[in-house]
Design an enzyme around this catalytic site. Structure first.
Site, short mmCIF file in Angstrom:
data_model
loop_
_atom_site.label_atom_id
_atom_site.label_comp_id
_atom_site.label_asym_id
_atom_site.label_seq_id
_atom_site.Cartn_x
_atom_site.Cartn_y
_atom_site.Cartn_z
CD GLU A 253 34.44 75.08 18.20
OE1 GLU A 253 33.79 74.29 18.92
OE2 GLU A 253 34.32 76.32 18.26
CB CYS B 101 29.02 78.52 21.89
SG CYS B 101 29.24 79.78 23.15
CG HIS C 262 33.56 77.37 21.61
ND1 HIS C 262 33.45 77.89 20.34
CD2 HIS C 262 32.99 78.28 22.43
CE1 HIS C 262 32.84 79.06 20.39
NE2 HIS C 262 32.55 79.33 21.65
N1 GLN Z 1 27.74 85.19 23.87
C1 GLN Z 1 27.51 84.78 22.52
C2 GLN Z 1 26.06 85.01 22.12
O1 GLN Z 1 25.26 85.34 22.93
C3 GLN Z 1 27.89 83.32 22.31
C4 GLN Z 1 29.35 83.14 22.56
C5 GLN Z 1 30.00 82.04 21.78
O2 GLN Z 1 29.45 81.52 20.83
N2 GLN Z 1 31.21 81.73 22.17
O3 GLN Z 1 25.71 84.85 21.00
#
Ligand code: GLN
Length: 196
Positions: free
Chosen positions: A172, A79, A170
């Site tokens: 995890e 992410c 994610h």
């Molecule tokens: N929206 C976040 C970003 O732009 C990432 C979101 C996440 O890691 N769950 O950094």
């Protein structure tokens, strides 16, 4: 024994630690750049990429993580971690680490569906993996050197290039540790190569 570090500046750190341990590897939270020397692979967790960048600058992590990757040590970004790895970020002039030859867009699944779960077919897994997406980025484009590992609704959500791997969701946050296992195998392969 191999040790996988989790960058512990911000975000979903503890869940990654638990997942690494479920894969029978040693885990370590990395809070200072010198500690990178004590691990064989690194996970950059989800969180908020702008905040993470600020903390990476404060604790001087950018160059040491680039050097870590240059040694061939595996890095897995999930992410926000994927955003940290990308070579290009939409609507932003500069990349953060620029280690994965992809271009990403942030928060790309729309406001109404900030968070959702969906089954994803991942290359190398026999059955789908439940992807937990939280304000997730997606990969807009990838260089030829990049292997696309998963797509969702025609969008790339997981990719690998040599020792660098990243996903939009994610892994995890589920009790399915197969993607952590896949990363642990990359770390094992790196260590085996060193031993030869
Ligand atoms: N929206 C976040 C970003 O732009 C990432 C979101 C996440 O890691 N769950 O950094």
């Amino acid at each position: 024994m191999l040790t996988v570090g989790v960058l512990g500046l911000q975000g979903a750190v503890r869940e990654h630690i638990q997942s690494i341990e479920a894969c029978d590897a040693e885990s370590k939270i990395i809070k200072r750049a010198e500690e990178l020397e004590t691990v064989d692979g690194l996970i950059i967790p989800g969180g908020e990429s702008t905040t993470m960048r600020r903390l990476m600058d404060t604790y001087q992590f950018i160059e040491p993580i680039k050097a870590f990757a240059a040694q061939g040590k595996p890095i897995f970004g999930t992410c926000a971690g994927l955003i940290m790895l990308a070579k290009q970020i939409e609507d932003r002039e500069e990349a953060h680490l620029g280690l994965l030859n992809v271009s990403v867009a942030r928060n790309s699944f729309g406001r109404q569906v900030d968070s959702f779960e969906t089954d994803i077919a991942v290359k190398g897994l026999d059955t789908p993996f439940t992807g937990v997406f939280i304000r997730a980025p997606h990969i807009i484009s990838a260089d030829d050197s990049v292997e696309v590992m998963a797509e969702y609704n025609g969008r790339i959500v997981m990719a690998k290039e040599n020792n660098i791997i990243g996903c939009s969701f994610h892994p995890e946050l589920t009790s399915d540790h197969r993607l952590t296992q896949l990363f642990v195998e990359m770390v094992k392969a790196y260590k085996t190569k060193l031993a030869v």
